[in-house]
Design a protein around this motif. Structure first.
Motif, mmCIF file in Angstrom:
data_model
loop_
_atom_site.group_PDB
_atom_site.id
_atom_site.type_symbol
_atom_site.label_atom_id
_atom_site.label_comp_id
_atom_site.label_asym_id
_atom_site.label_seq_id
_atom_site.Cartn_x
_atom_site.Cartn_y
_atom_site.Cartn_z
ATOM 1 N N ARG A 1 35.953 36.130 57.269
ATOM 2 C CA ARG A 1 36.331 37.272 56.418
ATOM 3 C C ARG A 1 36.534 38.530 57.264
ATOM 4 O O ARG A 1 37.493 39.275 57.067
ATOM 5 C CB ARG A 1 35.246 37.547 55.376
ATOM 6 N N GLN B 1 45.812 38.323 43.658
ATOM 7 C CA GLN B 1 45.055 37.611 44.700
ATOM 8 C C GLN B 1 43.556 37.926 44.557
ATOM 9 O O GLN B 1 42.943 38.538 45.438
ATOM 10 C CB GLN B 1 45.536 38.021 46.083
ATOM 11 N N TYR B 2 42.978 37.491 43.451
ATOM 12 C CA TYR B 2 41.590 37.870 43.165
ATOM 13 C C TYR B 2 40.631 37.432 44.270
ATOM 14 O O TYR B 2 39.836 38.245 44.770
ATOM 15 C CB TYR B 2 41.151 37.285 41.825
ATOM 16 N N GLU B 3 40.660 36.160 44.652
ATOM 17 C CA GLU B 3 39.700 35.655 45.637
ATOM 18 C C GLU B 3 39.849 36.376 46.971
ATOM 19 O O GLU B 3 38.854 36.729 47.617
ATOM 20 C CB GLU B 3 39.889 34.143 45.829
ATOM 21 N N GLU B 4 41.093 36.598 47.399
ATOM 22 C CA GLU B 4 41.316 37.274 48.672
ATOM 23 C C GLU B 4 40.929 38.749 48.564
ATOM 24 O O GLU B 4 40.408 39.338 49.522
ATOM 25 C CB GLU B 4 42.783 37.142 49.087
ATOM 26 N N VAL C 1 38.520 39.951 46.633
ATOM 27 C CA VAL C 1 37.061 39.979 46.675
ATOM 28 C C VAL C 1 36.566 39.776 48.107
ATOM 29 O O VAL C 1 35.627 40.446 48.551
ATOM 30 C CB VAL C 1 36.466 38.913 45.734
ATOM 31 N N ALA C 2 37.194 38.866 48.839
ATOM 32 C CA ALA C 2 36.789 38.627 50.228
ATOM 33 C C ALA C 2 36.947 39.895 51.060
ATOM 34 O O ALA C 2 36.070 40.251 51.854
ATOM 35 C CB ALA C 2 37.619 37.484 50.822
ATOM 36 N N ARG D 1 32.640 40.838 40.825
ATOM 37 C CA ARG D 1 32.626 39.419 40.465
ATOM 38 C C ARG D 1 32.056 39.232 39.056
ATOM 39 O O ARG D 1 32.586 38.453 38.253
ATOM 40 C CB ARG D 1 31.772 38.622 41.452
#
Length: 224
Positions: free
Chosen positions: A65, A125-128, A130-131, A145
């Motif tokens: 990350r 791009q929710y996951e990216e 959040v990362a 989250r």
């Protein structure tokens, strides 16, 4: 020098280099893990838990990350942008009393939009996203989250994973910490300024997500 001796020397050198590399990695490992712990705080523990207690796997994930998002340049907000976002968040808080699910959904959308405006991954791009947020706002990203999970939960209260009013309220409160970090002026801005150039303060709110009594009293006095 014979060929056999040369080969033996090459093998010895290769072994020495390999051993040195292993010792270096072992020496750096604890320090690297401690550095990640300091940087990510509670996010480090969450990563370890997701990897069933495997700290090395969690550290690899967190290191990746940092490699992907550590150099991200956060774009400052214009004063007018900041005021619009703050006004929308205040409106979502006020809406919670009558329509909590809609308010939580708006908070979820608002944080995603604000993060995109600041330069974090956007366009769904929710996951990216959040990362990337976890690298720069590790202590508060879990609030995003949580509000996202609640916003995506099935509206039927009997459905598994559905969120009750208290869950939604707590999600809004927790998500507010990240919102405040994202909307906060940079150090060199010296505070938020209104259209007249005077420094202003953000609307006061209680930790439960509602306006303070003083603001409510002012509003009631104005309406009367």
């Amino acid at each position: 020098m014979s060929t056999g001796l040369i080969i033996a020397l090459i093998v010895i050198v290769a072994v020495v280099v390999a051993v040195a590399a292993v010792l270096t990695l072992r020496a750096r490992g604890p320090r690297h893990g401690a550095s990640l712990k300091r940087r990510f705080g509670p996010e480090y523990e969450r990563a370890v838990a997701r990897h069933d207690g495997d700290a090395k796997a969690a550290e690899r994930e967190l290191s990746e990350r940092v490699e992907r998002h550590g150099s991200l340049q956060v774009r400052p907000l214009e004063p007018a942008e900041r005021e619009r976002y703050e006004a929308r968040w205040t409106a979502a808080q006020e809406r919670f009393v009558d329509a909590p699910r809609e308010a939580v959904a708006e908070a979820d959308r608002l944080i995603a939009e604000l993060a995109g405006t600041r330069g974090f991954p956007a366009d769904g791009q929710y996951e990216e996203q959040v990362a990337a947020l976890s690298v720069h706002h590790a202590h508060h990203v879990e609030g995003y989250r949580r509000v996202h999970r609640v916003a995506q939960a099935h509206p039927d209260g009997a459905h598994e994973g559905a969120a009750g009013t208290e869950d939604m309220r707590e999600a809004m409160v927790e998500a507010r910490a990240l919102f405040e970090e994202l909307v906060r002026p940079s150090r060199h801005d010296g505070g938020r300024r209104g259209a007249t150039g005077e420094r202003t303060a953000a609307p006061a709110t209680r930790r439960d997500g509602h306006r303070t009594p003083s603001l409510l009293h002012r509003r009631q006095a104005k309406e009367s």
